[in-house]
Design a protein around this motif. Structure first.
Motif, PDB file in Angstrom:
ATOM      1  N   GLY A   1     -19.292 -13.449   1.514  1.00 10.40           N
ATOM      2  CA  GLY A   1     -19.768 -12.431   1.915  1.00 10.40           C
ATOM      3  C   GLY A   1     -19.296 -11.050   1.182  1.00 10.40           C
ATOM      4  N   ARG A   2     -20.062  -9.797   1.225  1.00 12.74           N
ATOM      5  CA  ARG A   2     -19.725  -8.852   0.416  1.00 12.74           C
ATOM      6  C   ARG A   2     -19.346  -7.784   1.199  1.00 12.74           C
ATOM      7  N   ILE A   3     -18.398  -6.738   0.667  1.00 10.28           N
ATOM      8  CA  ILE A   3     -18.154  -5.541   1.210  1.00 10.28           C
ATOM      9  C   ILE A   3     -18.502  -4.432   0.330  1.00 10.28           C
ATOM     10  N   ALA A   4     -19.299  -3.523   1.093  1.00 11.72           N
ATOM     11  CA  ALA A   4     -19.749  -2.275   0.388  1.00 11.72           C
ATOM     12  C   ALA A   4     -18.780  -0.995   0.609  1.00 11.72           C
ATOM     13  N   VAL A   5     -18.048  -0.587  -0.048  1.00 12.67           N
ATOM     14  CA  VAL A   5     -17.194   0.488  -0.121  1.00 12.67           C
ATOM     15  C   VAL A   5     -17.910   1.821  -0.554  1.00 12.67           C
ATOM     16  N   CYS A   6     -18.436   2.580   0.345  1.00 13.19           N
ATOM     17  CA  CYS A   6     -18.995   3.876  -0.059  1.00 13.19           C
ATOM     18  C   CYS A   6     -17.879   5.159   0.078  1.00 13.19           C
ATOM     19  N   THR A   7     -18.266   6.230  -0.808  1.00 14.87           N
ATOM     20  CA  THR A   7     -17.590   7.598  -0.558  1.00 14.87           C
ATOM     21  C   THR A   7     -18.450   8.586  -0.483  1.00 14.87           C
ATOM     22  N   GLY A   8     -18.194   9.685   0.311  1.00 22.60           N
ATOM     23  CA  GLY A   8     -18.772  10.919   0.297  1.00 22.60           C
ATOM     24  C   GLY A   8     -18.353  11.618  -1.293  1.00 22.60           C
ATOM     25  N   GLY A   9     -17.204  11.843  -1.623  1.00 23.06           N
ATOM     26  CA  GLY A   9     -17.103  12.581  -2.894  1.00 23.06           C
ATOM     27  C   GLY A   9     -15.995  11.954  -3.657  1.00 23.06           C
ATOM     28  N   THR A  10     -15.760  12.672  -4.623  1.00 21.11           N
ATOM     29  CA  THR A  10     -14.686  12.071  -5.709  1.00 21.11           C
ATOM     30  C   THR A  10     -13.309  12.083  -5.147  1.00 21.11           C
ATOM     31  N   ALA A  11     -12.879  13.307  -4.145  1.00 18.23           N
ATOM     32  CA  ALA A  11     -11.645  13.156  -3.792  1.00 18.23           C
ATOM     33  C   ALA A  11     -11.456  12.105  -2.783  1.00 18.23           C
ATOM     34  N   ASP A  12     -12.197  11.400  -2.258  1.00 18.14           N
ATOM     35  CA  ASP A  12     -12.167  10.089  -1.353  1.00 18.14           C
ATOM     36  C   ASP A  12     -11.732   8.875  -2.121  1.00 18.14           C
ATOM     37  N   LEU A  13     -11.383   8.893  -3.426  1.00 16.18           N
ATOM     38  CA  LEU A  13     -11.387   7.662  -4.159  1.00 16.18           C
ATOM     39  C   LEU A  13      -9.976   6.894  -3.801  1.00 16.18           C
ATOM     40  N   PRO A  14      -9.180   7.748  -3.674  1.00 15.86           N
ATOM     41  CA  PRO A  14      -7.477   7.000  -3.276  1.00 15.86           C
ATOM     42  C   PRO A  14      -7.780   6.149  -1.961  1.00 15.86           C
TER      43      PRO A  14
ATOM     44  N   THR B   1       0.893  -1.328   0.089  1.00 15.42           N
ATOM     45  CA  THR B   1       0.015   0.014  -0.046  1.00 15.42           C
ATOM     46  C   THR B   1       0.973   0.965  -0.101  1.00 15.42           C
ATOM     47  N   ARG B   2       0.312   2.378  -0.425  1.00 18.24           N
ATOM     48  CA  ARG B   2       0.947   3.607  -0.177  1.00 18.24           C
ATOM     49  C   ARG B   2       2.384   3.400  -1.215  1.00 18.24           C
ATOM     50  N   CYS B   3       2.180   2.847  -2.320  1.00 19.60           N
ATOM     51  CA  CYS B   3       3.252   2.919  -3.375  1.00 19.60           C
ATOM     52  C   CYS B   3       3.143   3.804  -4.390  1.00 19.60           C
ATOM     53  N   SER B   4       4.301   4.418  -4.443  1.00 21.04           N
ATOM     54  CA  SER B   4       4.333   5.434  -5.489  1.00 21.04           C
ATOM     55  C   SER B   4       4.504   5.142  -6.613  1.00 21.04           C
ATOM     56  N   ALA B   5       4.259   5.936  -7.933  1.00 23.83           N
ATOM     57  CA  ALA B   5       4.470   5.393  -9.229  1.00 23.83           C
ATOM     58  C   ALA B   5       5.794   4.843  -9.534  1.00 23.83           C
ATOM     59  N   GLU B   6       6.730   5.907  -8.884  1.00 24.10           N
ATOM     60  CA  GLU B   6       8.451   5.698  -9.211  1.00 24.10           C
ATOM     61  C   GLU B   6       8.608   4.443  -8.440  1.00 24.10           C
TER      62      GLU B   6
ATOM     63  N   VAL C   1       4.432  -7.399 -11.120  1.00 21.21           N
ATOM     64  CA  VAL C   1       3.465  -6.915 -10.417  1.00 21.21           C
ATOM     65  C   VAL C   1       2.522  -6.091 -11.037  1.00 21.21           C
ATOM     66  N   LYS C   2       1.352  -5.767 -10.458  1.00 23.01           N
ATOM     67  CA  LYS C   2       0.151  -5.047 -10.613  1.00 23.01           C
ATOM     68  C   LYS C   2       0.133  -3.792 -10.177  1.00 23.01           C
ATOM     69  N   TYR C   3       0.407  -2.750 -10.809  1.00 22.68           N
ATOM     70  CA  TYR C   3       0.176  -1.442  -9.916  1.00 22.68           C
ATOM     71  C   TYR C   3      -1.175  -0.744 -10.353  1.00 22.68           C
ATOM     72  N   ASP C   4      -1.726  -0.225  -9.288  1.00 20.44           N
ATOM     73  CA  ASP C   4      -2.952   0.607  -9.468  1.00 20.44           C
ATOM     74  C   ASP C   4      -2.597   2.148  -9.054  1.00 20.44           C
ATOM     75  N   ALA C   5      -2.461   3.230  -9.885  1.00 17.72           N
ATOM     76  CA  ALA C   5      -1.984   4.566  -9.512  1.00 17.72           C
ATOM     77  C   ALA C   5      -3.252   5.183  -8.616  1.00 17.72           C
ATOM     78  N   MET C   6      -4.504   4.920  -8.928  1.00 21.20           N
ATOM     79  CA  MET C   6      -5.510   5.814  -7.976  1.00 21.20           C
ATOM     80  C   MET C   6      -5.398   5.233  -6.594  1.00 21.20           C
ATOM     81  N   SER C   7      -5.394   3.879  -6.516  1.00 24.85           N
ATOM     82  CA  SER C   7      -5.350   3.243  -4.933  1.00 24.85           C
ATOM     83  C   SER C   7      -3.690   3.412  -4.537  1.00 24.85           C
ATOM     84  N   ARG C   8      -3.032   3.600  -5.163  1.00 29.32           N
ATOM     85  CA  ARG C   8      -1.482   3.521  -4.858  1.00 29.32           C
ATOM     86  C   ARG C   8      -1.255   2.262  -4.472  1.00 29.32           C
ATOM     87  N   THR C   9      -1.759   0.997  -4.909  1.00 30.19           N
ATOM     88  CA  THR C   9      -1.519  -0.461  -4.445  1.00 30.19           C
ATOM     89  C   THR C   9      -0.841  -1.198  -5.365  1.00 30.19           C
TER      90      THR C   9
END
Lengths: 226, 226, 226, 226, 226, 226, 226, 226
Positions: free
Chosen positions: C92-105, C54-59, C71-79
């Protein structure tokens, strides 16, 4: 009270501290210009006095070396050392423990300063309480120390747990490692101040130097009674 | 969304919650007058609905009893219960652990609420990390729980240490126990939020009720899958 | 307690965690050098063990890939994920909800971690309470989840509103999204801790990983009872 | 700027405010002695000027009444009113909403002040977001208001949710209701300041008076344009 | 409640807001990528809907313009406007006052937003209380406004002084201007919340947008009664 | 790790601590009922073990004495002692210094605990830095100590000044003495944590006990080397 | 440095301060026992030295008087004075201004101390900025002062506004008057520290004594140059 | 009150301040564009009025000089001065003391401003309390000053110690020098506000300008009485 300080204008240096007290001088490099550092190290060299600098950037260290000073720089702990004359030796051992890998720079500073002051140092890194068996694996060794320095960020629980397991005094160093509600080390600082175990006291966030200086004062006391 | 609330003017009571959701109603007594509490308990009694009150003072409880209501009051946890009808049973066990003796009122509230909601509760009191062998002595039992509620004030390190030792979800409850730099539970709250161990989440300071309510939501989920 | 950690000097890796507990290992990349990351990923690869960073930079990600690691890198979630061997599946299922766009990472980190741990994840982004009809439009779907992760910055009201509308446990993740009196996520954190609805608990600011890890502990509990 | 204040030594009273501005005078009773209050109310009575006191204790009210002053005291909102002369009427309606029962004193103060200033007030109590259907049940009525005053403690999410549902300006009043991490109303204050919905502004914690005074300024503006 | 939002994946846009409510849409640009902004502005253009963006960097604005969109950018207030269709006009005037020169970006945002929403705006910059004659020189003009927006950093005393001098509602905007114990605008925020004058309410630090949006809600109310 | 604790239900007492470690047991009385204290003291008496209680109210002490226990109570330091068996003696001296008169209860607790643990204690009260000649008048005596405990409220500058004048380790105890911006001891705590002099570490606000316990750990270390 | 202090055990009294420096001694009564106060006042009386006590409760004052000491007590400012010998006179005037009625105790303390130290004091009470014409009505008089002490709670804006209107140095005293977000005087303190006007400095919350002591130091400086 | 300000649009300049009050004008450069600074300095030059700018970056200074203005820039104190006309001279001396080397920029600003205002300034740098003999070595000289400005970061104890040793008024300037729990100067600020010695008042963190401006107000008072 005679003043033994050499006044460089921007700093007053205690050139005879080692002779007077047995404790060599140290310099806080952050916030000093490269030119000031060179001047300071040259002043100590001219008196054949050893000196250690903390919070020294790689750029500062390069500049000092380029000025012809024979210093040893350690990037991880950001310490720079000018060896000169004869350093005192202290009896007794200091155990430096860290919660995680990211606490290494602070722990490294503590270890480097303690060694510069003449102490023997055992390093026990990455023994945080989230995986407490790592701490138990090292416990016997830690119990041999005369002073324990416990360095931890985030939740900062290491110091209290260690103090409940050893008989030596424990000096807790909160670090600014963490994010969000760690508030730059405030969380770890509060944890350590509220430690339920007796035998713990706390220095400033990231203050590896202060922990080592205090630990060595304790060792010197020990010596005095020998 | 049909509104099932009975409106007493000063409060809207969800009289059919148990029928609708299987979860009986609870009341936060602090800040309510004695007369209001009597009115509320009578309303539930008239529907043969059970109800539990938290943060109930001895004086409030006496007044309710004096009004002829057959309630059970527990002074330590400050809970008051009106038994009525049939309470649900939940599969699974909740372990409630505390760091010290002074955390008992909060832990007691958590335990009482969880039992009212139908859970089986194991109490592990005074197992704080300053004397970590007390925790290890109970570890096998704690590991049997489906949810662990870790209640601690002062440094609040219990939750993180426990989470590193069990596989169940851990709900951390910081308490306002402490003085000085505990800042009314803030220190324990920050410690718990910064826990290095995974699997921990935190409720408000002294919120034993909230921890129990969440723990029972988890157990109900478990049930659903049986 | 046998120690299953491989000691790289700068980190102790739990190589057999998946075999022992069914939970694959994860790495916090922030604060680690690129070289350290390569060493860590190689160690896992050599044991055919999957690992997620987690918290992996693009570099950092580029450097790891350049070292020949698939490896598979996802820039938005930095994973960053190293697939290896066989990953567990969770019911079982997990629902991930966000208040706004900026909460996406942060939400993305939670979703990626939960999926890596074997859970099925539903994403409900941009359903904040300022336009509450957006939340109601998704409510039926959210109610199907076994655990809800509510990610929100600024006022952080999403978690409490959701908890009043569903029966599943709700894990609240405050984010540092906002400015001024959001104080880096403190406002959202306090809102969530003071939630009036029962069934909510809170993890550290921006700690999507922690929310997912806890959610999966809950799902594993569910499984155990099947 | 002519000074219209009558100087009692301990206070300067604006005796002609109603004549000059159409707004009757109000007094903050907390921190004043009983004797001072009597003197103040007598001064207003002698000019046949109405006056309203806020934060008035029962003991203060009893003393004022015992001094022969014909005042109306409301214990819940802690307001005391001396009716005299002719009060202005304001066009437009103010909706006062509260999150919970414990917010009633603050909401009551807002309502009493607004009515004293001549506004029509609709009360919508106990419509907090934890059970959001209670808010929706009142929504059409709330939408008729020209100004909405949203009073809430603990998480304080009411103001932002309401502002997203109505077109009128929303004045948010955080209350000190709560415990632990509510920090005396700070949590609700921060929530309201960070509201994602537009159209919200905030007054001091527990400041029902200030919200009402501002709401009436808005209504007076409305009038001016009629 | 029909959903009028166009879902771009990363954002849900309310395309029919102006038609439905008379209020055109606004966008918070900070934290959005340049590409996302272009997509958003194109969506609005395709519906012939006007839109205003706040916190827009010069770099973002250049990119949007380079994409062929005919927008107007103001560097001082960091606002970007796409004119389209017909904007509503509001009766009534808004006075925007600032304490000092450094508050201009926030005041400019407030003014730009209010004008975009159709209000007439008078600017009274650099009228802080340290040289109070500057404020008095403008007072008659300020008194003509239907709503006053008072923008100030550092001590933030402007709002309270103004509210004591005018009859209109005053919306206070603390700014992060200052250093040291201004703590990023916290000092000004607290000053404004504690204003002794009635008729003041406060929005978030640097939230010029929020002040303007609220002021326009007030003007619209005025209109309704015409 | 054998468990030597006697479980009274509400507390686990370490009855053999003195035998095992040479350190007698201590009890934190605040928050315990009078009946619990009697039970605890009786348990120790039955084992002929000495025990010291801190934060003991006069009412608690009276009750314990009334139960026939032969304890010594000191009202100023709020300590209660049950003498029993043989107490250890520690070599070395501890100097307890205070800034002002109001710091005496905390300093008294430190001194009483240190003496109970076997140390020799010198008291230097009212030597605060506002009249620094008072400190210098005592300096030679203070320099004889092996550990210095510096107790100070308000500005808390004593610890740093002393540490610059002695060679022994200095344990700083901030007190809650003060008002206004002392924030319950926070100001003194921060002063001490930021001490420019090396050799200082800090315990919790008002924690005289913790300072003494740590000081005695240091003295025991000294002994070990004799 | 000769020590002129008389050591009563619990306090060291500077009996010759007036002779030595021309400044009579003062005592902080809060936190001292009634018996200690009697002893202190007797000691001063025996030397025919005047002394003033601050923060003296009515109960303390009664006890001192009952012990036969001829002291003057002022309940509002909580000061107690023992007249003895000859007090110095200072040239120059001090203006003490307050924002509101509730600030009187602090302002009264400042005025009483300044008069005890020999200054002439003008009182300008209830001239807060919410009704700024009250301040202007007194401005010419205030401008005659050599030092202005500005006492204000809540928003605390008085000091900055006054400093912009006079040429004398302004000493700001924040008070704990207020509620909610005044946070016990913190809001007023921050306002005053961030004053935009030059010529202001700040003492601790409620510290009327400190403001007066500083003002008199300034007047003494003035004298020196005469 | 006639307005003597020249309105440049972005700033209102008090061109006749020196003539009117004897005090030349000063400008806060931070946050102003280079072009604005040039315009401001040109305006003063055209009136032959001197002006001093604080917080001026080297880049700003270069730009102003490149525009043909004959200014003097001091990089350490970040001050820029346009000499013009005749500056006033003040009787009396100001002593500027600092705790450490890193406080020099703030102390330099204070000294430069005081000299610009006509005062004679003595500099006593690096006399912090950690090595208190350095302070004593300078004490006689410091005692000659009419006002002492004490500049210190980290623990900030200098001001209180000095105030106990001199009779002049002491203006304390906390600096943001430090790390960790210095919290950007907050620790030093609180220390200074809680000073036990009388005669100290405090300005904002790093506000060397404010201390000098106040010190000169005091000196002008002195003059008035000559």
């Amino acid at each position: 009270m005679t003043d033994n300080f050499e006044d460089l204008g921007f700093a007053k240096l205690d050139m005879s501290r080692r002779e007077r007290t047995g404790v060599p001088e140290t310099i806080y490099c952050a916030g000093k210009t490269k030119e000031q550092l060179v001047e300071i190290f040259k002043a100590f060299k001219s008196k054949n006095s050893p000196v250690l600098g903390t919070r020294c950037s790689a750029e500062q260290a390069d500049f000092v070396r380029a000025a012809g000073l024979n210093v040893k720089y350690d990037a991880m702990s950001r310490t720079i050392v000018l060896q000169a004359g004869h350093l005192p030796r202290l009896n007794g051992r200091i155990a430096v423990c860290t919660g995680g890998t990211a606490d290494l720079p602070v722990a490294g500073e503590a270890a480097a300063v303690a060694e510069f002051f003449g102490a023997e140092v055992d390093r026990h890194f990455d023994v945080g309480v989230a995986g407490i068996h790592r701490l138990f694996a090292r416990l016997e060794e830690i119990r041999r120390a005369d002073v324990v320095i416990a360095v931890a960020g985030m939740e900062g629980a290491l110091a209290g747990v260690v103090a409940g397991l050893v008989e030596a005094p424990v000096i807790a160093v909160p670090t600014s490692v963490g994010y969000g509600a760690s508030f730059g080390g405030l969380a770890a600082l509060l944890t350590m101040l509220n430690s339920c175990a007796e035998g713990v006291s706390v220095v400033n966030i990231d203050n590896g130097f202060g922990a080592a200086a205090l630990a060595c004062r304790i060792l010197r006391r020990t010596q005095k009674h020998d």
